[in-house]
Scaffold this motif. Structure first.
Motif, PDB file in Angstrom:
ATOM      1  N   PRO B 193       0.838  -1.209   0.000  1.00 13.30           N
ATOM      2  CA  PRO B 193       0.000   0.000   0.000  1.00 13.30           C
ATOM      3  C   PRO B 193       0.871   1.256   0.000  1.00 13.30           C
ATOM      4  O   PRO B 193       1.958   1.261   0.591  1.00 13.30           O
ATOM      5  CB  PRO B 193      -0.770  -0.096   1.324  1.00 13.30           C
ATOM      6  N   GLU B 220      -2.381   2.544  -4.661  1.00 10.73           N
ATOM      7  CA  GLU B 220      -3.081   3.620  -3.953  1.00 10.73           C
ATOM      8  C   GLU B 220      -4.503   3.754  -4.485  1.00 10.73           C
ATOM      9  O   GLU B 220      -4.855   3.169  -5.507  1.00 10.73           O
ATOM     10  CB  GLU B 220      -2.284   4.935  -4.004  1.00 10.73           C
ATOM     11  N   THR B 295      -7.028   0.795   4.142  1.00  6.29           N
ATOM     12  CA  THR B 295      -5.700   1.089   3.594  1.00  6.29           C
ATOM     13  C   THR B 295      -4.849  -0.178   3.524  1.00  6.29           C
ATOM     14  O   THR B 295      -4.098  -0.382   2.566  1.00  6.29           O
ATOM     15  CB  THR B 295      -4.984   2.143   4.466  1.00  6.29           C
ATOM     16  N   MET B 298      -5.504  -2.497   0.425  1.00  8.22           N
ATOM     17  CA  MET B 298      -5.254  -1.995  -0.935  1.00  8.22           C
ATOM     18  C   MET B 298      -4.329  -2.901  -1.722  1.00  8.22           C
ATOM     19  O   MET B 298      -4.494  -3.083  -2.930  1.00  8.22           O
ATOM     20  CB  MET B 298      -4.636  -0.596  -0.878  1.00  8.22           C
ATOM     21  N   SER B 299      -3.327  -3.457  -1.039  1.00  4.83           N
ATOM     22  CA  SER B 299      -2.352  -4.294  -1.736  1.00  4.83           C
ATOM     23  C   SER B 299      -3.020  -5.533  -2.326  1.00  4.83           C
ATOM     24  O   SER B 299      -2.799  -5.870  -3.489  1.00  4.83           O
ATOM     25  CB  SER B 299      -1.233  -4.697  -0.777  1.00  4.83           C
TER      26      SER B 299
END
Lengths: 339, 339
Positions: B193, B220, B295, B298-299
């Protein structure tokens, strides 16, 4: 310990079932090695602070299929004869045991058939079918699942592996306690959730064999306190459709095998309110970042209930599973949310 | 690699900051040993099936304070001189860096002061205060946090340790990548992320040092794509108050230190929609039983987006944290729930 072993044998002689002893658990550990995960023992400063104890968590939510049930199912199915394996396995469950049997069948190349009530959540049916099991639905208001299972097992020549009242299932579940006792020394207490008593009795056998001074505590919901009443009265007690969020502990009674094992190896039984279960879940979700289902959080709720004096003690806690519908969990947390 | 190292040095010479190199990450690993958790690399059959790859998860939600930020904060604070440590540390953050600084201060015996907007969630203020930090509130519509921080740091003689644009913070965050690269061989991809670029650049430095063939991808949110645009244009781009559920990636721009590091060591930047982040979170919560914040997911959303061809590959995925309000998160799932 010698006296306890004596007691155990005496009780087992009164039943037609083979006793479950520590060597059965060691043997189960060998069979499930490389198949089940050895879940990593976890600690949490927040939980230590909340309990006043040093807590060692055994997180079976990270087990395959999301619950400890895989251990017992795999152990039992791996012990069937080639002929039995070729014929297939049957069980009844709408919960974690269903997926455990289905996955074990896929791994062992055994056809599996699961009897599930026709109002079981679609997501559970789908998850079980995804592992390759055949589902048979029934109307639970019309048929008893035990009768239906016995009839289908006979008709189709299938081996019935019930959710908890089976010596190889108990031995498999006992590997949870075995790994905890091997991983952490000098435990003063061990808290284990109790539904049908398979996990509790298996863990208690392992605990008493390796750390006899460890006080083993079974925890069940206040509204489903059949095992607690059975334990203290010495006579099997039942509950019918108890109203609790701990769906894995709605079992009506301990089993023919698990009841004497619980009586022999467990030291105390306690109950917790649903609100205490939700508080324990929230603590686990918020601070350890682990998803634990209501039944799985009963053990920590028991630690935090204050019913046993655990302050300053080394405490093992078995978190039995993490299979909870996220939308239902939202309503649980929202209901008990303090604005 | 030689060319890349050359590039790196050239870029660093254009700034007044010391470059961050692999030995800084090794040194950080020594400093945080026994303080930070070495989070256990996890795998999941469901995630492998969903992605078509073999995925290795680095779950920093299980890190102390629930996010990787503890690594960088502790590393930076442990390197202060005795005089600086005695004077105290200041930072600005309403998120995971605040708690990381506060806990590091408690462990190192350093007084900490955190500048937080006056509309920060009460629960975050309380968590940070519980670690012993002093909170200074400000109205973000009136004062810039950087100006306020600089003024207070001067007045009180405190050392400012910002959330990401600091070489010792970057080196600390790089230990996430170091542990992953040491634990899993022959990775084809690494997904990380990206907010301010501290975690991403640190992990990329470690990845390129140990597994140069590993393709490092920063991820992102589509609405906060400043780093992606900066990366491909070569000129620092900004966003202002982007609308995304990934609160850790609302940072307006990469830093003076992190921008050149990202340009040098990262191979690709991609963006994901909020709906993809929610889907990745649901998959993680439901199947791995881990609580991951938007967050942090996200990866994995990047892996599942199909923007990189990961089929059949060995893929490392950094899940950066798990600090999310449960009611908000579960409501997210309800909103995106298909009835």
């Amino acid at each position: 310990m010698i006296q306890q072993n004596g007691q155990e044998r005496a009780m087992d002689e009164n039943t037609s079932y083979a006793p479950v002893v520590f060597s059965d658990i060691l043997s189960a550990a060998e069979r499930i090695a490389g198949k089940a995960h050895q879940t990593q023992i976890a600690t949490s400063q927040s939980i230590d602070t909340a309990s006043g104890a040093t807590v060692f968590i055994k997180p079976e939510n990270f087990q395959r299929t999301g619950a400890f049930k895989f251990r017992g199912a795999y152990n039992a199915m791996s012990r069937l004869s080639p002929a039995e394996q070729a014929a297939g396995v049957l069980t009844f469950s709408s919960g974690n045991h269903a997926q455990a049997i289905a996955l074990s069948g896929r791994l062992l190349g055994i056809r599996t058939t699961i009897i599930m009530p026709d109002d079981a959540p679609l997501v559970k049916k789908q998850a079980t079918e995804a592992y390759g099991a055949e589902i048979i639905s029934y109307d639970k208001h019309v048929v008893s699942r035990e009768e239906l299972a016995t009839r289908i097992a006979q008709e189709r020549q299938l081996t019935l592996i019930p959710p908890y009242d089976h010596p190889h299932v108990v031995a498999g579940q006992g590997t949870v306690g075995l790994e905890l006792m091997q991983g952490v020394s000098n435990l003063d207490f061990l808290f284990v959730p109790c539904g049908g008593g398979g996990l509790l009795s298996g863990c208690a056998i392992a605990a008493k064999a390796l750390q006899p001074a460890c006080h083993v505590v079974g925890v069940e919901p206040a509204t489903a306190d059949d095992a607690t009443r059975s334990f203290y009265s010495g006579t099997l007690q039942t509950v019918t459709n108890p109203d609790t969020i701990a769906d894995g502990a709605r079992t009506p009674y301990l089993g023919k095998i698990t009841f004497p094992l619980v009586r022999t190896h467990v030291d105390s039984m306690i109950t917790v309110e649903d609100s205490e279960i939700v508080d324990a879940m929230k603590l686990l979700w918020n601070r350890t970042k682990m998803i634990i289902e209501p039944t799985g959080a009963m053990s920590l709720a028991g630690v935090l209930s204050g019913k046993m004096d655990v302050k300053g003690c080394r405490v093992g806690v078995v978190l039995s599973g993490g299979n909870v519908d996220l939308i239902s969990a939202l309503s649980l947390f929202s209901m008990h949310h303090k604005a």
